[in-house]
Structures are given as structure tokens and as C-alpha cells.
Motif scaffolding. Structure first.
Motif: not given
Length: 242
Positions: A186-197, A200-212
Motif C-alpha cells: 500500500p504505497l504510491p507507485r512512483p515510490r515503489v518503482e524508485a525502490a525497485l530501480r 535492481h541497480t545495487a544487486y546487479q552491481a554486486i552480482a557482476t562484481g563491479s561494486l568494489q
């Protein structure tokens, strides 16, 4: 032949045993509130008896304030009234459905009526900790008890569903999961989308080993960090949605 009398359901009678408040009773707050009003334990006991019909003694009040005993549900409501405060002011942080109800000072019968349940069914659900209501009732519950979104999903047993959606969102295309997460949370869609984005960015950085951090992490380190991130995905989501 005489017709049998029409069937009338028996009136709801609460369980005779009232356990102590499930949330921690704040003995220090009770004493401070009483002293701020310039009242003695005898004054409080008299107020509870005169206005709420609860027969307690000054020694009961003293025992509560010393942490030697705790009031039951009806005594908690009466104590809050005598001290001119909300029941939540006398309790610690809620963590269960019953704790939130007590903090709001709402009776079982009143909340059940708002949800469209029988008091018996609601009380059974509260005692068992297993939510059986539908989405409309969940929304009504959130409004009645002023539940934060994280508490609503936890109390209605939908945290695992959210976790599964979030793991899919961060590991594939987050846009494909925006509708489902927005429908669940029960949250506004823009807030949900910002959190998902952001997730996604944080996890992909970890998964690819680029977060150093200093030296570049190896494959094993990245995999471990990625799994840790997924394990805490719900907490990360609530942090990013505020």
C-alpha cells in the motif's frame, strides 16, 4: 402444533481469561505520566474504579510501575483513561496484531465489526497469529489500527510473497514486477518503482562484481554478497521506500 421460536444467535461473549498485554508494558512511562498529573497511586486506582469499573488497589498501581506485574487488557484501557493518555503510551513497540490493537485501544468486537467478521473469528485469528481475511479486510485493518505497510504485510502473512517478487525484480527486469509489487504494497507507485530501480541497480552491481571496496572482489565474494543481499531483500525494500 406450536412453531419453534425463531433462531437467534447467541450474543458474543469474550473469552473469560484476559492475558496480560502482549506488548511490553512501559512501567517507567506509567509512573512518569502519573507524576506529571500530580496523582498518587490511590488517585489512579480511584479513577479506574469510578470511570471504568475496574477494582484495583493502589498497591496494584505501584506493582505495575515497579515492573512486578502488568495490567490485563481491560485494566490497560482503564489505566490509560485515568492517566489521560492513549494505551500506546503505556506499551512498547507493537509486533503482533494483538499488540497493535491494544496500542490503539480498540475492542475485539469493534474491530471485528469494522472488518466484517464475527468477534469469535477475529479473536481466534488474533490468538493463532494466522491471518485469514481478504484484501478488503486487510485494507480495513490497516486503516483501523494505523498499520505501517511493513507491519501490514507481516501481520497478514504476505512478507514471503513480497520477498519472492523482489528477488525476481532485482535479478531480471524490475519493470516487469512493478504492477505486482504495487498491488501488494500500500504505497504510491512512483515510490515503489524508485525502490525497485535502486534495488535492481545495487544487486546487479554486486552480482557482476563491479561494486568494489578497495580491491576488486572475486567471484566467491560477489556470490556471497549477492546472496546476503537477497536474504535481506525485504528490509532493503522498506529502507528505500521510507
Amino acid at each position: 402444533m406450536r412453531k419453534p421460536p425463531p433462531y437467534e444467535p447467541a450474543p458474543y461473549e469474550p473469552a473469560p481469561y484476559e492475558p496480560p498485554p502482549a506488548a511490553p508494558f512501559d512501567a517507567v512511562a506509567a509512573r512518569r505520566l502519573r507524576e506529571a498529573l500530580g496523582m498518587t497511586p490511590a488517585h489512579v486506582a480511584h479513577g479506574m474504579r469510578a470511570a471504568y469499573g475496574r477494582s484495583v488497589s493502589p498497591s496494584d498501581i505501584a506493582a505495575w510501575e515497579l515492573g512486578e506485574a502488568v495490567p490485563d487488557e481491560s485494566e490497560l484501557t482503564a489505566l490509560a483513561g485515568a492517566l489521560w493518555c492513549a494505551p500506546a503510551d503505556l506499551l512498547g513497540t507493537p509486533g503482533t496484531l494483538r499488540q497493535y490493537r491494544l496500542a490503539r485501544g480498540t475492542a475485539v468486537a469493534d474491530l471485528a465489526l469494522l472488518l466484517g467478521m464475527t468477534p469469535h473469528d477475529y479473536e481466534h485469528m488474533e490468538r493463532s497469529g494466522h491471518w485469514t481475511g481478504n484484501q478488503r479486510q486487510a485494507d480495513a485493518l490497516a486503516n483501523a489500527l494505523d498499520l505501517p505497510p511493513s507491519a501490514l504485510l507481516e501481520l497478514t502473512g504476505r512478507t514471503d510473497e513480497l520477498a519472492a517478487l523482489l528477488r525476481g525484480a532485482v535479478s531480471t527486469r524490475w519493470q516487469a514486477y512493478a504492477d505486482d509489487v504495487t498491488a501488494l504494497v500500500p504505497l504510491p507507485r512512483p515510490r515503489v518503482e524508485a525502490a525497485l530501480r535502486a534495488l535492481h541497480t545495487a544487486y546487479q552491481a554486486i552480482a557482476t562484481g563491479s561494486l568494489q571496496w578497495g580491491a576488486a572482489p572475486g567471484p566467491t565474494t560477489s556470490a556471497t554478497a549477492g546472496q546476503s543481499f537477497l536474504d535481506e531483500i525485504v528490509n532493503h525494500f522498506w529502507e528505500r521506500t521510507g
